[in-house]
Design an enzyme around this catalytic site. Sequence first.
Site, PDB file in Angstrom:
ATOM      1  N   TRP A 183      48.531  33.677 -24.013  1.00 11.76           N
ATOM      2  CA  TRP A 183      48.242  34.391 -22.774  1.00 11.76           C
ATOM      3  C   TRP A 183      46.861  35.016 -22.913  1.00 11.76           C
ATOM      4  O   TRP A 183      46.563  35.654 -23.928  1.00 11.76           O
ATOM      5  CB  TRP A 183      49.277  35.498 -22.486  1.00 11.76           C
ATOM      6  N   GLU A 224      51.023  30.803 -20.782  1.00 13.82           N
ATOM      7  CA  GLU A 224      51.605  31.780 -19.847  1.00 13.82           C
ATOM      8  C   GLU A 224      50.647  32.130 -18.712  1.00 13.82           C
ATOM      9  O   GLU A 224      49.536  32.586 -18.943  1.00 13.82           O
ATOM     10  CB  GLU A 224      51.966  33.061 -20.607  1.00 13.82           C
ATOM     11  N   LYS A 226      49.715  34.168 -14.944  1.00  9.91           N
ATOM     12  CA  LYS A 226      49.885  35.504 -14.376  1.00  9.91           C
ATOM     13  C   LYS A 226      49.274  35.536 -12.981  1.00  9.91           C
ATOM     14  O   LYS A 226      48.303  34.826 -12.706  1.00  9.91           O
ATOM     15  CB  LYS A 226      49.191  36.512 -15.298  1.00  9.91           C
ATOM     16  N   ASP A 257      56.995  34.362 -17.105  1.00  7.90           N
ATOM     17  CA  ASP A 257      57.219  35.800 -17.255  1.00  7.90           C
ATOM     18  C   ASP A 257      57.763  36.316 -15.922  1.00  7.90           C
ATOM     19  O   ASP A 257      57.140  36.113 -14.865  1.00  7.90           O
ATOM     20  CB  ASP A 257      55.901  36.492 -17.636  1.00  7.90           C
ATOM     21  N   HIS A 260      55.420  38.044 -13.392  1.00  9.57           N
ATOM     22  CA  HIS A 260      54.107  37.460 -13.121  1.00  9.57           C
ATOM     23  C   HIS A 260      54.013  36.651 -11.841  1.00  9.57           C
ATOM     24  O   HIS A 260      53.142  35.786 -11.709  1.00  9.57           O
ATOM     25  CB  HIS A 260      53.675  36.585 -14.297  1.00  9.57           C
ATOM     26  N   HIS A 284      59.612  34.996 -20.651  1.00  2.00           N
ATOM     27  CA  HIS A 284      59.368  36.413 -20.916  1.00  2.00           C
ATOM     28  C   HIS A 284      60.254  37.171 -19.940  1.00  2.00           C
ATOM     29  O   HIS A 284      59.892  37.343 -18.783  1.00  2.00           O
ATOM     30  CB  HIS A 284      57.890  36.767 -20.715  1.00  2.00           C
ATOM     31  N   ASP A 292      53.380  46.888 -11.737  1.00  3.34           N
ATOM     32  CA  ASP A 292      53.672  46.661 -13.148  1.00  3.34           C
ATOM     33  C   ASP A 292      54.594  45.462 -13.332  1.00  3.34           C
ATOM     34  O   ASP A 292      55.499  45.245 -12.539  1.00  3.34           O
ATOM     35  CB  ASP A 292      54.327  47.896 -13.758  1.00  3.34           C
ATOM     36  N   ASP A 294      56.122  44.964 -16.429  1.00  2.45           N
ATOM     37  CA  ASP A 294      56.706  45.139 -17.765  1.00  2.45           C
ATOM     38  C   ASP A 294      57.682  46.293 -17.901  1.00  2.45           C
ATOM     39  O   ASP A 294      57.692  46.967 -18.926  1.00  2.45           O
ATOM     40  CB  ASP A 294      55.572  45.290 -18.783  1.00  2.45           C
ATOM     41  N   ASP A 324      59.612  40.747 -22.690  1.00  6.48           N
ATOM     42  CA  ASP A 324      58.257  41.287 -22.577  1.00  6.48           C
ATOM     43  C   ASP A 324      58.271  42.511 -21.680  1.00  6.48           C
ATOM     44  O   ASP A 324      58.178  42.392 -20.459  1.00  6.48           O
ATOM     45  CB  ASP A 324      57.302  40.210 -22.029  1.00  6.48           C
TER      46      ASP A 324
HETATM   47  C1  RNT Z   1      50.652  40.007 -20.074  1.00  9.92           C
HETATM   48  C2  RNT Z   1      51.587  38.970 -20.582  1.00  9.92           C
HETATM   49  C3  RNT Z   1      51.691  38.898 -22.073  1.00  9.92           C
HETATM   50  C4  RNT Z   1      51.694  40.256 -22.737  1.00  9.92           C
HETATM   51  C5  RNT Z   1      51.973  40.215 -24.200  1.00  9.92           C
HETATM   52  C6  RNT Z   1      51.593  41.489 -24.882  1.00  9.92           C
HETATM   53  O1  RNT Z   1      50.690  40.150 -18.734  1.00  9.92           O
HETATM   54  O2  RNT Z   1      52.837  39.150 -20.015  1.00  9.92           O
HETATM   55  O3  RNT Z   1      52.808  38.159 -22.410  1.00  9.92           O
HETATM   56  O4  RNT Z   1      52.573  41.135 -22.132  1.00  9.92           O
HETATM   57  O5  RNT Z   1      51.400  39.117 -24.770  1.00  9.92           O
HETATM   58 ZN    ZN Z   2      54.503  38.019 -20.740  1.00  9.88          ZN
END
Ligand code: RNT
Ligand code: ZN
Length: 416
Positions: A183, A224, A226, A257, A260, A284, A292, A294, A324
């Site tokens: 990523w 990955e 985003k 993810d 994302h 993820h 956010d 996460d 994640d």
């Molecule tokens: C960031 C990605 C990535 C990170 C990690 C720390 O938007 O999700 O996976 O969160 O690699």
């Molecule tokens: Zn991620």
Amino acid sequence: MSTPAYSLAQEAYAALGVNTEAALQKLQSIPISLHCWQGDDVAGSENPDATLSGGIQATGNYPGKARTNGQLRQDLDKALALIPGKHRLNLHALYADLDGKKVERNAYTTDLFQVWIDWCKERGLGLDFNPSYFSHPLSNDGFTLAHKDPGVRQFWIEHGIACRKIAADMGKQTGKTCITNFWIPDGYKDTPVDRKAPRARLEASLDAIFAEPIDPAFNRDAVESKLFGIGSESYVVGSHEFYMGYAVKNQKLITLDAGHFHPTENLSDKISSMLQFVPELLLHVSRGVRWDSDHVVLVDDATRGIMEELVRGDFLGRTHIGLDFFDASINRIAAWVIGTRNAIKCLLLALLEPTSALRQAENAGDHTSRLALLEEAKSLPFGPVWDEYCKRQNVPVGAAWLAEVKAYECQVLSQR
Ligand code: RNT
Ligand code: ZN
């Protein structure tokens, strides 16, 4: 001895054709990759006082965070003791054991991760890896593998190459395939004029990183995407379409993810499409809340939907489940435990679904029964089955784990 509550639950599920013993058997074979970075707000050991960059942010300042890799491992041990099942560790290159040495990221070697590898081997844990393309002077302007400057690109290409070699050693030494996730944060805060050139550069950089074949028994690569980051709101080089194309063309793993994508999109609808065209997935599991991506994972519709899809589509054998999230506003060990237990709960809920009855209704065109059964299944006695699993796996049942985290906070975290 099973509890009477479990026996009753077992009967209730059996009445719908669901075998709870088979579900528990299956559940214990599915590892979740625990992300090391929840334990220290993605700070890492290279320079723990550096500000986190790359458009990700851990907000909050709950006391007691791990300040060394030793503390991080101690905290991980605590969390793992409260989570049922055998899992994996997901490590970022940022967590090398440098011991005060100054080693550039493009010169990283396996010996810097030997303590982590041994730690995983002693515990029978698999190990996954991530090159770190953020919190570094050469990523300060928001670009790495897609950078205009060939020298900067080369540095990050070399980091990627070094990480794949380390990952292969991790796979070899642990005897469990390492999944390496790429990523990068590259993108623009404001509208770019040229959307094309950075993507062409990213493709060329990735090709250079992946040029050397590695035995897939030791390491497999994932990419990955985003939608946006803080400071890359208008344009992210590695968008979903970019990596979807890249992964399909090169038969790499795609990383999905959960935080994302556009807020009304769900991973559950992407899994079967992607697996039609790529060999495997890395997930993820995370939770987006407004800007956010996460937040700590919950037992919510989005996470349940992901796990249901993996079970219904028989995709578990081709999916690597990672987590994640990073929350610095609550006890960090509790965050790990809550998020991981929730991911496992969602998996168990999916394994306990009366899928064949549902499928029968759907195949017969009886959408009334499909909806009725899906909703009725929500009040099946899941709790006793989950408790039974925790008991059999020798971890605290119900909220009993919380007292252990509180005691650890008193004895260990508050002394830091
Ligand atoms: C960031 C990605 C990535 C990170 C990690 C720390 O938007 O999700 O996976 O969160 O690699
Ligand atoms: Zn991620």
